[in-house]
Write a protein that holds these residues in place. Structure first.
Motif, short mmCIF file in Angstrom:
data_model
loop_
_atom_site.label_atom_id
_atom_site.label_comp_id
_atom_site.label_asym_id
_atom_site.label_seq_id
_atom_site.Cartn_x
_atom_site.Cartn_y
_atom_site.Cartn_z
N GLU A 6 -6.93 -17.45 17.21
CA GLU A 6 -6.94 -15.99 17.17
C GLU A 6 -5.61 -15.44 17.66
O GLU A 6 -4.92 -16.06 18.47
N SER A 7 -5.31 -14.24 17.22
CA SER A 7 -4.13 -13.53 17.70
C SER A 7 -4.35 -12.04 17.48
O SER A 7 -5.27 -11.64 16.77
N THR A 23 -6.71 -17.56 12.18
CA THR A 23 -6.22 -18.49 11.18
C THR A 23 -7.02 -19.78 11.26
O THR A 23 -7.20 -20.34 12.34
N VAL A 24 -7.48 -20.25 10.09
CA VAL A 24 -8.38 -21.40 10.02
C VAL A 24 -7.65 -22.58 9.39
O VAL A 24 -6.94 -22.43 8.41
N SER A 25 -7.84 -23.76 9.95
CA SER A 25 -7.28 -24.98 9.37
C SER A 25 -8.26 -26.12 9.59
O SER A 25 -9.18 -26.04 10.39
N GLY A 26 -8.02 -27.21 8.86
CA GLY A 26 -8.87 -28.37 9.01
C GLY A 26 -9.61 -28.71 7.74
O GLY A 26 -9.18 -28.38 6.65
N ARG A 27 -10.74 -29.35 7.90
CA ARG A 27 -11.51 -29.78 6.75
C ARG A 27 -12.02 -28.59 5.97
O ARG A 27 -11.99 -27.46 6.45
N ALA A 28 -12.51 -28.85 4.78
CA ALA A 28 -12.95 -27.78 3.88
C ALA A 28 -13.90 -26.82 4.58
O ALA A 28 -14.92 -27.21 5.12
N THR A 78 -7.00 -16.82 6.57
CA THR A 78 -7.07 -15.98 7.75
C THR A 78 -8.20 -14.95 7.61
O THR A 78 -8.38 -14.36 6.53
N VAL A 79 -8.91 -14.75 8.68
CA VAL A 79 -9.95 -13.73 8.75
C VAL A 79 -9.46 -12.66 9.72
O VAL A 79 -8.88 -12.98 10.76
N TYR A 80 -9.73 -11.41 9.38
CA TYR A 80 -9.25 -10.29 10.19
C TYR A 80 -10.42 -9.49 10.75
O TYR A 80 -11.48 -9.38 10.13
N THR A 118 -9.06 -14.10 22.39
CA THR A 118 -7.93 -13.20 22.63
C THR A 118 -8.44 -11.96 23.34
O THR A 118 -9.49 -11.41 22.98
N GLN A 119 -7.71 -11.54 24.36
CA GLN A 119 -8.15 -10.43 25.21
C GLN A 119 -7.84 -9.08 24.55
O GLN A 119 -6.71 -8.84 24.11
#
Length: 124
Positions: A6-7, A23-28, A78-80, A118-119
């Motif tokens: 998160e950011s 932001t998402v990474s890794g397996r499907a 990325t999810v927002y 994230t705060q």
């Protein structure tokens, strides 16, 4: 495994807007449901909203409906979480989470993967 980062958190005055990113990474993970949760000091972690990668179906908690919007960018993985009309009640650590079963359960136990949080602080 799926990694979530998160950011976008920070300090904002009441009435202002803030956008969080996950932001998402890794397996499907395209079949996953992506959720946003938050945890205020002394309170339990609560569901904010969720989105499916395919179709972009969204659900929201009543407390944020009409003020918060979740969207996804499949190119950027990325999810927002767009947050408008912020109040001091929105002050919390915000977490991104992934549900590989896409069960659409608005509960902490329904999600297997979590970001570090994230705060978000809203001053009145």
């Amino acid at each position: 495994q799926v990694q979530l980062v998160e950011s976008g958190g920070g300090l904002m005055q009441a009435g202002g807007s803030l956008r969080l990113s996950c932001t998402v990474s890794g397996r499907a993970f395209w079949s996953y449901t992506m959720g946003w949760f938050r945890q205020a000091p002394g309170k339990e972690r609560e569901f904010v909203g969720a989105i499916t990668w395919f179709g972009g179906t969204t659900t929201y908690a009543d407390s944020v409906k009409g003020r918060f919007t979740i969207s996804g960018d499949t190119v950027k993985n990325t999810v927002y979480l767009q947050m408008n009309a912020l109040t001091s009640e929105d002050t919390a650590i915000y977490y991104c989470a992934a549900d590989p079963r896409a069960s659409n359960r608005p509960t902490v136990s329904g999600y297997d993967y979590w970001g570090q949080g994230t705060q978000v602080t809203v001053s009145s």
